[in-house]
Design a protein around this motif. Structure first.
Motif, mmCIF file in Angstrom:
data_model
loop_
_atom_site.group_PDB
_atom_site.id
_atom_site.type_symbol
_atom_site.label_atom_id
_atom_site.label_comp_id
_atom_site.label_asym_id
_atom_site.label_seq_id
_atom_site.Cartn_x
_atom_site.Cartn_y
_atom_site.Cartn_z
ATOM 1 N N GLY A 49 -85.087 66.962 3.502
ATOM 2 C CA GLY A 49 -86.123 66.318 2.830
ATOM 3 C C GLY A 49 -87.382 66.821 2.791
ATOM 4 O O GLY A 49 -88.458 66.405 2.012
ATOM 5 N N TRP A 50 -87.517 68.186 3.383
ATOM 6 C CA TRP A 50 -88.881 68.821 3.326
ATOM 7 C C TRP A 50 -88.819 70.139 2.500
ATOM 8 O O TRP A 50 -89.987 70.859 2.297
ATOM 9 N N LEU A 51 -88.067 70.394 1.556
ATOM 10 C CA LEU A 51 -87.986 71.459 0.841
ATOM 11 C C LEU A 51 -87.922 72.510 1.475
ATOM 12 O O LEU A 51 -88.639 73.724 0.954
ATOM 13 N N GLU A 52 -87.674 72.836 2.620
ATOM 14 C CA GLU A 52 -87.726 74.183 3.360
ATOM 15 C C GLU A 52 -86.538 74.996 3.077
ATOM 16 O O GLU A 52 -85.574 74.567 2.839
ATOM 17 N N ILE A 53 -86.961 76.342 2.801
ATOM 18 C CA ILE A 53 -85.809 77.234 2.590
ATOM 19 C C ILE A 53 -85.493 78.010 3.858
ATOM 20 O O ILE A 53 -86.115 78.554 4.594
ATOM 21 N N ASP A 54 -84.124 77.653 4.173
ATOM 22 C CA ASP A 54 -83.703 78.452 5.394
ATOM 23 C C ASP A 54 -82.900 79.558 5.267
ATOM 24 O O ASP A 54 -82.429 80.258 6.236
ATOM 25 N N SER B 53 -86.236 70.779 -11.059
ATOM 26 C CA SER B 53 -87.748 70.774 -10.978
ATOM 27 C C SER B 53 -87.980 72.389 -11.426
ATOM 28 O O SER B 53 -87.407 73.127 -10.901
ATOM 29 N N TYR B 54 -89.141 72.325 -11.993
ATOM 30 C CA TYR B 54 -89.814 73.776 -12.557
ATOM 31 C C TYR B 54 -91.291 73.978 -12.321
ATOM 32 O O TYR B 54 -91.782 72.664 -12.263
ATOM 33 N N SER B 55 -91.606 75.018 -12.141
ATOM 34 C CA SER B 55 -92.893 75.315 -12.251
ATOM 35 C C SER B 55 -93.708 74.907 -13.287
ATOM 36 O O SER B 55 -93.204 74.895 -14.428
ATOM 37 N N HIS C 94 -85.998 74.812 -8.985
ATOM 38 C CA HIS C 94 -84.926 74.262 -8.139
ATOM 39 C C HIS C 94 -83.822 73.470 -8.481
ATOM 40 O O HIS C 94 -84.295 72.630 -9.577
ATOM 41 N N ILE D 58 -87.400 81.978 -6.550
ATOM 42 C CA ILE D 58 -88.640 82.205 -6.192
ATOM 43 C C ILE D 58 -89.022 83.727 -6.537
ATOM 44 O O ILE D 58 -88.141 84.622 -6.383
ATOM 45 N N TRP E 152 -92.891 79.965 -6.612
ATOM 46 C CA TRP E 152 -91.764 79.038 -6.507
ATOM 47 C C TRP E 152 -91.564 78.943 -8.244
ATOM 48 O O TRP E 152 -92.675 78.631 -9.028
ATOM 49 N N LEU F 118 -95.906 84.931 -2.939
ATOM 50 C CA LEU F 118 -94.551 84.093 -3.660
ATOM 51 C C LEU F 118 -94.993 83.284 -4.637
ATOM 52 O O LEU F 118 -95.872 82.675 -4.456
ATOM 53 N N ARG G 292 -82.545 73.436 2.481
ATOM 54 C CA ARG G 292 -81.654 73.083 3.517
ATOM 55 C C ARG G 292 -81.305 71.471 3.163
ATOM 56 O O ARG G 292 -80.267 71.103 3.596
ATOM 57 N N TRP H 290 -82.212 83.010 2.454
ATOM 58 C CA TRP H 290 -82.710 83.606 1.232
ATOM 59 C C TRP H 290 -81.519 84.818 0.870
ATOM 60 O O TRP H 290 -81.247 85.547 1.620
#
Lengths: 121, 106
Positions: free
Chosen positions: A104-109, A60-62, A52, A39, A49, A47, A101, A111
């Motif tokens: 399944g929600w693609l949250e960033i825990d 996966s890409y922007s 990832h 990111i 993205w 920010l 994490r 950095w």
């Protein structure tokens, strides 16, 4: 203790290729469903993205930067590498790597601290 | 691509105020919405995931709600350490962030 650390050049010239490395510790890049993202954040801006990669090597890409980005991982070295071609001054930004994490929600825990990359001749 | 908008872009508030930030997606994203707090010179911090789930260790004054296209982040009683910029992030498709909402001191 989970940590991520970015490394790479602080200054690149226009048209050059940027290579950034993220070295992780405290978790394995082979952990099921976990991933690492890149990111970036231009000075004073939002920010963005970039890309990832998951433990199963799914990538996966922007959409807007896809043609310029490549993400890969070396599980044995606990490293994720991002390359961005044809750098331009508008690509000047702090680049973060971060852990997805895996819920399944693609949250960033977690950095990394971020690395400022300046594009200038 | 799914476009994310946030409103307001900035707000001034006092300690103890109730603050609400809105995030809107250009198409339905179900509950694939996360919220982050970022302070100057620091990496973002996860506050809320899956639209309404509080991240471990985050104070309960933070809450999230919404589904589909409209989401809110609420701070029930603003504390001095909450002055920061807040970003929403959709993860329904190729992930993307909103433009941010800066919360500063009135």
């Amino acid at each position: 203790q989970v940590t991520l650390k970015e490394s790479g050049p602080v200054l690149v010239k226009p048209t050059e290729t940027l290579t950034l490395t993220c070295t992780v510790s405290g978790f394995s890049l082979s952990n099921a469903r976990m991933g690492v993202s890149w990111i970036r954040q231009p000075p004073g801006k939002a920010l963005e993205w970039l890309a990832h990669i998951f433990s199963n090597d799914e990538k996966s890409y922007s959409t807007s930067l896809k043609s310029r980005l490549t993400i890969s991982k070396d599980t044995s070295k606990s490293q994720v590498v991002l390359t961005m071609t044809n750098m331009d001054p508008v690509d000047t930004a702090t680049y973060y790597c971060a852990r997805i994490r895996g819920s399944g929600w693609l949250e960033i825990d977690y950095w990394g601290q971020g690395t400022l990359v300046t594009v200038s001749s | 691509d799914i476009q994310m908008t946030q409103s307001p872009s900035s707000l001034s508030a006092s300690v103890g105020d109730r603050v609400t930030i809105t995030c809107r997606a250009s198409q339905s994203i179900s509950s694939y919405l996360n919220w982050y707090q970022q302070k100057p010179g620091k990496a973002p911090k996860l506050l809320i995931y899956a639209a309404s789930s509080l991240q471990s260790g985050v104070p309960s004054r933070f809450s999230g709600s919404g589904s589909g296209t409209d989401f809110t982040l609420t701070i029930s009683s603003l504390q001095p350490e909450d002055f920061a910029t807040y970003y929403c992030q959709q993860s329904y498709s190729t992930p993307g962030f909103g433009p941010g909402t800066k919360v500063d001191i009135k």
